[in-house]
Design an enzyme around this catalytic site. Structure first.
Site, PDB file in Angstrom:
ATOM      1  N   PRO A  87     -29.280   9.098  19.321  1.00 50.17           N
ATOM      2  CA  PRO A  87     -27.888   8.679  19.110  1.00 50.17           C
ATOM      3  C   PRO A  87     -26.922   9.204  20.156  1.00 50.17           C
ATOM      4  CG  PRO A  87     -28.539  10.327  17.483  1.00 50.17           C
ATOM      5  CD  PRO A  87     -29.777   9.930  18.208  1.00 50.17           C
ATOM      6  N   GLU A 114     -34.821  16.957  13.267  1.00 50.63           N
ATOM      7  CA  GLU A 114     -33.415  17.197  13.576  1.00 50.63           C
ATOM      8  C   GLU A 114     -33.041  16.812  14.998  1.00 50.63           C
ATOM      9  OE1 GLU A 114     -29.506  18.292  12.817  1.00 50.63           O
ATOM     10  OE2 GLU A 114     -31.200  17.995  11.452  1.00 50.63           O
ATOM     11  N   ARG A 152     -39.045  -9.811  26.933  1.00 52.73           N
ATOM     12  CA  ARG A 152     -38.699 -11.231  26.954  1.00 52.73           C
ATOM     13  C   ARG A 152     -38.082 -11.656  28.286  1.00 52.73           C
ATOM     14  NH1 ARG A 152     -33.982 -13.222  25.450  1.00 52.73           N
ATOM     15  NH2 ARG A 152     -34.905 -14.667  23.955  1.00 52.73           N
ATOM     16  N   ASP A 167     -28.983 -16.804  27.156  1.00 55.80           N
ATOM     17  CA  ASP A 167     -28.767 -16.091  25.905  1.00 55.80           C
ATOM     18  C   ASP A 167     -27.402 -15.424  25.875  1.00 55.80           C
ATOM     19  OD1 ASP A 167     -31.108 -16.716  24.675  1.00 55.80           O
ATOM     20  OD2 ASP A 167     -32.168 -14.912  25.301  1.00 55.80           O
TER      21      ASP A 167
END
Length: 248
Positions: A87, A114, A152, A167
């Site tokens: 994160p 953690e 992709r 896209d």
């Protein structure tokens, strides 16, 4: 392209990497997947890969030695790009996907617990990536997202490579609306212009609809985009249309 995945839960990747575009890309030898349980690289007889943090605190921290040994065991000619899913990483976006798609070898580290010993960040990984401001149990699902978006883009991975180019986010805009048969469904009709066969007008309509959708749903993307003269003209038309709608 070679992709190595270091995880404590290899079974999570089995179905994902063998299905759909990823599975086909592997069958065509466009990409080569290697999944390793980095517990196998622990020197502990119990396969321990985590320990309590120095200084105290809750949770467990991944030790550096199993992950360093796992990456160093990879016999490749070129130093891989080692990606830590966490994160604290940079927010993931399409331009980064396109950049990673140019690499020959990617290594994904999927952690649990953690966090990571800081020496992993400082001396092992080349990139830290986050797929969003929320918390997952581990890095596996995040790695799957990045891997899918990268594979992709490999030549031959998609049946129609134009799809990847057009896209959403690849052009900096959200994608225009799509329609297929039947031309009328429950009273809802396909826009006449798409049935006209006039390709230049269709392309202009698609660009305008991409601008319309982006301005409504993700105006922040327009702020980052270098607008062409045609885009500016179409945005002005959209603004006039909106004013007329507000008056009616």
């Amino acid at each position: 392209m070679r992709i190595d995945i270091l995880t404590l839960f290899p079974e999570m990747f089995t179905g994902v990497l063998s299905s759909s575009i990823l599975g086909k890309a592997s069958e065509k030898e466009i990409v080569e997947f290697h999944i390793s349980n980095f517990r196998d690289f622990s020197e502990s007889k119990h396969g321990t890969v985590d320990d309590t943090p120095y200084g105290g605190g809750g949770g467990m921290v991944l030790k550096p030695d199993p992950l360093f040994r796992a990456v160093e065991s990879m016999s490749t000619d070129k130093k891989p790009r080692v990606i830590l899913m966490c994160p604290q990483g940079v927010p993931y976006h399409q331009k980064l996907a396109e950049e990673l798609a140019q690499e020959e070898h990617l290594v994904f580290i999927c952690g649990h617990y953690e966090g990571y010993d800081e020496r992993i960040r400082e001396h092992l990984v080349t990139d830290e990536i986050s797929i969003g401001d929320y918390v997952l149990t581990g890095g596996e699902l995040a790695a799957m997202v990045v891997i899918d978006s990268v594979v992709r883009l490999q030549p031959g991975a998609l049946g129609n490579q134009i799809s990847a180019v057009e896209d959403s986010f690849s052009t900096g805009l959200l994608e225009y609306p799509h329609y297929t048969r039947p031309a009328e469904f429950r009273g809802w009709k396909v826009p006449d212009i798409l049935l006209s066969g006039h390709h230049a007008n269709i392309e202009k309509w698609r660009l305008k609809e991409s601008l319309r959708r982006t301005s409504m749903r993700r105006p922040d993307l327009l702020e980052k985009l270098e607008l062409t003269a045609e885009m500016k003209k179409l945005l002005a038309e959209l603004e006039e249309e909106k004013k007329l709608e507000d008056k009616s």
